[in-house]
Design a protein around this motif. Structure first.
Motif, short mmCIF file in Angstrom:
data_model
loop_
_atom_site.label_atom_id
_atom_site.label_comp_id
_atom_site.label_asym_id
_atom_site.label_seq_id
_atom_site.Cartn_x
_atom_site.Cartn_y
_atom_site.Cartn_z
N LEU A 341 0.76 -1.34 -0.21
CA LEU A 341 -0.18 -0.04 0.00
C LEU A 341 0.90 1.21 -0.28
O LEU A 341 1.99 1.37 0.58
N GLU A 342 0.39 2.01 -0.62
CA GLU A 342 1.13 3.56 -0.64
C GLU A 342 -0.18 4.60 0.09
O GLU A 342 -0.90 5.05 -0.37
N CYS A 350 -9.10 4.36 2.80
CA CYS A 350 -10.46 3.71 2.65
C CYS A 350 -10.64 3.12 1.22
O CYS A 350 -11.34 1.95 1.31
N ALA A 351 -10.22 3.51 0.28
CA ALA A 351 -10.29 2.80 -0.96
C ALA A 351 -9.50 1.44 -1.05
O ALA A 351 -10.10 0.47 -1.69
N ALA A 352 -8.62 1.45 -0.11
CA ALA A 352 -7.95 -0.06 0.16
C ALA A 352 -8.70 -0.91 0.92
O ALA A 352 -8.31 -2.25 1.12
N GLY A 353 -9.71 -0.33 1.63
CA GLY A 353 -10.66 -1.45 2.58
C GLY A 353 -10.19 -1.42 3.95
O GLY A 353 -10.26 -2.52 4.68
N ALA A 431 -20.91 1.33 12.34
CA ALA A 431 -21.75 0.89 11.31
C ALA A 431 -21.51 1.43 9.85
O ALA A 431 -21.72 0.93 9.04
N ARG A 432 -20.86 2.78 10.08
CA ARG A 432 -20.39 3.30 8.87
C ARG A 432 -19.48 2.32 7.89
O ARG A 432 -19.60 2.27 6.63
N TRP A 433 -18.65 1.68 8.61
CA TRP A 433 -17.84 0.72 7.99
C TRP A 433 -18.50 -0.67 7.61
O TRP A 433 -18.14 -1.31 6.82
N LEU A 434 -19.59 -0.94 8.29
CA LEU A 434 -20.39 -2.09 8.04
C LEU A 434 -21.13 -2.02 6.66
O LEU A 434 -21.23 -2.77 5.89
N VAL A 435 -21.74 -0.71 6.80
CA VAL A 435 -22.60 -0.27 5.41
C VAL A 435 -21.59 -0.34 4.36
O VAL A 435 -21.92 -0.68 3.19
N ALA A 436 -20.16 0.05 4.48
CA ALA A 436 -19.22 -0.01 3.21
C ALA A 436 -19.21 -1.53 2.68
O ALA A 436 -19.15 -1.37 1.45
N GLY A 437 -19.19 -2.45 3.79
CA GLY A 437 -19.35 -3.93 3.12
C GLY A 437 -17.99 -4.12 2.26
O GLY A 437 -18.06 -5.57 1.91
N ASP A 438 -16.91 -3.63 2.30
CA ASP A 438 -15.50 -3.88 1.55
C ASP A 438 -14.41 -3.68 2.56
O ASP A 438 -13.17 -3.84 1.96
N ILE A 439 -14.80 -3.65 3.87
CA ILE A 439 -13.63 -3.50 4.87
C ILE A 439 -13.01 -4.95 5.00
O ILE A 439 -13.35 -5.77 5.47
N ARG A 440 -11.63 -4.74 4.89
CA ARG A 440 -10.86 -5.79 5.21
C ARG A 440 -9.71 -5.67 6.36
O ARG A 440 -9.64 -6.89 6.99
N LEU A 441 -9.75 -4.46 6.88
CA LEU A 441 -8.83 -4.28 8.04
C LEU A 441 -9.60 -3.11 8.79
O LEU A 441 -9.77 -2.18 8.01
N LEU A 442 -9.83 -3.28 9.92
CA LEU A 442 -10.62 -2.23 10.76
C LEU A 442 -9.58 -1.94 11.91
O LEU A 442 -8.95 -2.83 12.79
N LEU A 443 -9.38 -0.52 12.02
CA LEU A 443 -8.42 0.14 13.19
C LEU A 443 -9.05 0.69 14.33
O LEU A 443 -10.04 1.55 13.84
#
Length: 520
Positions: A341-342, A350-353, A431-443
């Protein structure tokens, strides 16, 4: 030596007269009855604890006591006299001061200016600051709480914990505003403090009891029982009872708060339930370095929660922010699912998930005046749009579904998020990240800070659900117990370096002492 001018001059009252009394206080908001006939008595020279779940009415009650909210009915009595508190200044003139959970300092002023703001006294002459006097006035307040903060440091250069200590020093100036014993309200004063700082604060609270009355609010029920004489419990905007702190246990308060028998185990074992170890980590960090950290290595597999622990200044918060592109790095490599990642900024992250829940929820995690719906869909605009335009029906269906699924207590999806309790605000941010649906890493940076037991349990449940769905999670916990309870592995940081990795298998968890030995 303390200047004689700063020594509180207290006029004694009859022992039977309460320092502060609330009778039948009522406050309505559209669709919500925040206070429903609340009664409260704060005796002289005592520390009264105030407990209750998020949404129980604590914040509204405290705001009424410092003149920020006008109650619809009921009475407030101060030292035996009925009063109408029209503003914070009015409350201060009656000897009532408050350390707010959400900090109220002016960031571009010095610590000294913030501490004496509104009560400069000899610090100002002919409209000009006398800086030496200002520094001395502020230093005397900082000395009371054992802080080594430079009074002339700009407030926006201080850490969150240091700013909290300035808040506490600031409210102690109320000793000079009244001839009567003051009433000091501490709203979640320990939420970002380390154990040594907490003990310093508790020492100060016990000192205050000698000549003042204190209202102490904390979601850490063990702290409430440790430092308070009595505890009053609110539930659903009503006073449901009180207990003497001596001999009580957190479970007693929890049962009163929720109206049922609570469990002391809110973690429910390991968060992840992976059947086998993936061949490759979801997140790979190698030699990551920045202003406050260096050479950090970290692996997090899909469906795994890895906690990072360390004392204040260890660098763990900045590592978390760097992984989200919010903190610059000077060296190292970060890969997500095999792709380097850059992280040039948060948009790229966000674009990287990558999702991020910040510690300072109200400053960085939400837009207060915006609605629940708009905050929930803020990151992924496509989730509520048809083409380039917002589709109100699409957004309403999506948001209402998550409100129901996460049991978010809100009058309506269109309600401003700042009107919700802290726990429900945090659910919206998650919920914002659940709505996104494409999260691979959550901090997650202190995701349960300021939340009550029930709200914390809900956040833990969401963390487990995300982990079980394959999301890799990095957790900066609010306590060592939380880190141990929720993590599969723990990375210990000290002085900006990752010093040890500790396994946290079910049935073989380390103790807080095991981690402390590696942290210091």
């Amino acid at each position: 030596m303390i200047d004689a001018e700063l020594e509180p001059t207290v006029t004694p009252l009859s022992a039977e007269v309460p320092a502060l009394e609330v009778r039948g206080l009522v406050k309505h908001y559209p669709g919500v009855k925040a206070l429903d006939g609340v009664d409260l008595v704060v005796r002289q020279n005592e520390v009264l604890g105030l407990a209750g779940e998020n949404g129980a009415g604590k914040s509204t009650l405290l705001k009424a006591l410092v003149g920020l909210v006008r109650p619809d009915a009921g009475e407030i009595w101060v030292r035996g006299k009925k009063v109408r508190l029209k503003s914070v200044v009015d409350a201060a003139d009656h000897g009532i001061g408050m350390v707010f959970q959400e900090q109220s300092l002016v960031p571009n002023l010095t610590a000294a200016e913030n501490i004496v703001l509104g009560s400069e006294g000899p610090g100002v002459r002919r409209g000009m600051y006398r800086w030496k006097t200002m520094r001395n006035l502020a230093q005397q307040q900082l000395d009371k709480i054992g802080s080594d903060i430079d009074p002339l440091a700009r407030t926006d250069t201080l850490t969150f914990a240091e700013r909290q200590m300035v808040e506490i020093a600031k409210v102690l100036r109320i000793e000079q505003r009244t001839q009567f014993a003051p009433v000091i309200i501490l709203d979640e004063p320990t939420s970002v403090l380390e154990s040594k700082e907490i003990e310093t604060l508790f020492t100060q609270v016990r000192r205050l009891r000698e000549f003042a009355s204190v209202v102490f609010v904390s979601h850490r029920l063990d702290e409430v029982l440790d430092v308070c004489d009595r505890v009053t419990v609110l539930r659903g905007g009503e006073s449901v009872g009180e207990v003497a702190a001596a001999g009580a246990v957190p479970g007693d308060l929890h049962r009163m708060m929720i109206g049922s028998t609570g469990s002391d185990d809110h973690y429910h074992g390991n968060a992840s339930q992976r059947s086998g170890e993936p061949l490759r980590p979801m997140l790979e960090v190698r030699g990551l370095s920045g202003k406050t950290f260096r050479d950090v290595d970290l692996d997090v597999h899909a469906g795994e929660i890895v906690g990072i622990v360390g004392v204040h200044g260890s660098g763990r918060e900045d590592v978390c922010r760097a992984l989200f592109g919010a903190e610059p790095t000077t060296a190292g490599e970060v890969s997500l699912d095999g792709t380097v990642l850059e992280l040039s900024g948060t948009r790229a992250a966000c674009a990287a998930g990558i999702g991020y829940v910040p510690a300072e929820r109200k400053i960085e995690g939400m837009v207060g005046p915006m609605s629940v719906a708009d905050n929930m869909t803020l990151t992924k605009q496509k989730s509520r749009c048809n083409g380039p335009l917002i589709a109100p029906k699409k957004q309403a269906t999506l948001v209402d579904g998550w409100i129901e699924r996460l049991s978010i207590r809100t009058p309506h999806r269109g309600t401003a998020i700042q009107r919700l309790s802290g726990g429900n605000q945090q659910k919206v941010v998650l919920a914002r990240w659940l709505v996104a649906g494409d999260i691979r890493l959550l901090l997650l940076d202190h995701p349960t800070r300021g939340l009550d037991i029930g709200a914390r349990s809900e956040v833990y449940r969401l963390m487990r659900e995300l982990a079980n769905s394959g999301v890799a999670t990095v957790l900066l916990a609010d306590s060592l117990e939380e880190a141990i309870g929720m993590s599969d592995r723990i990375l210990v940081m000290s002085d900006g370096r990752a010093t040890k990795e500790v396994a946290c298998p079910a049935g073989g968890k380390p103790t807080p002492l095991d981690l402390v030995k590696e942290m210091v």
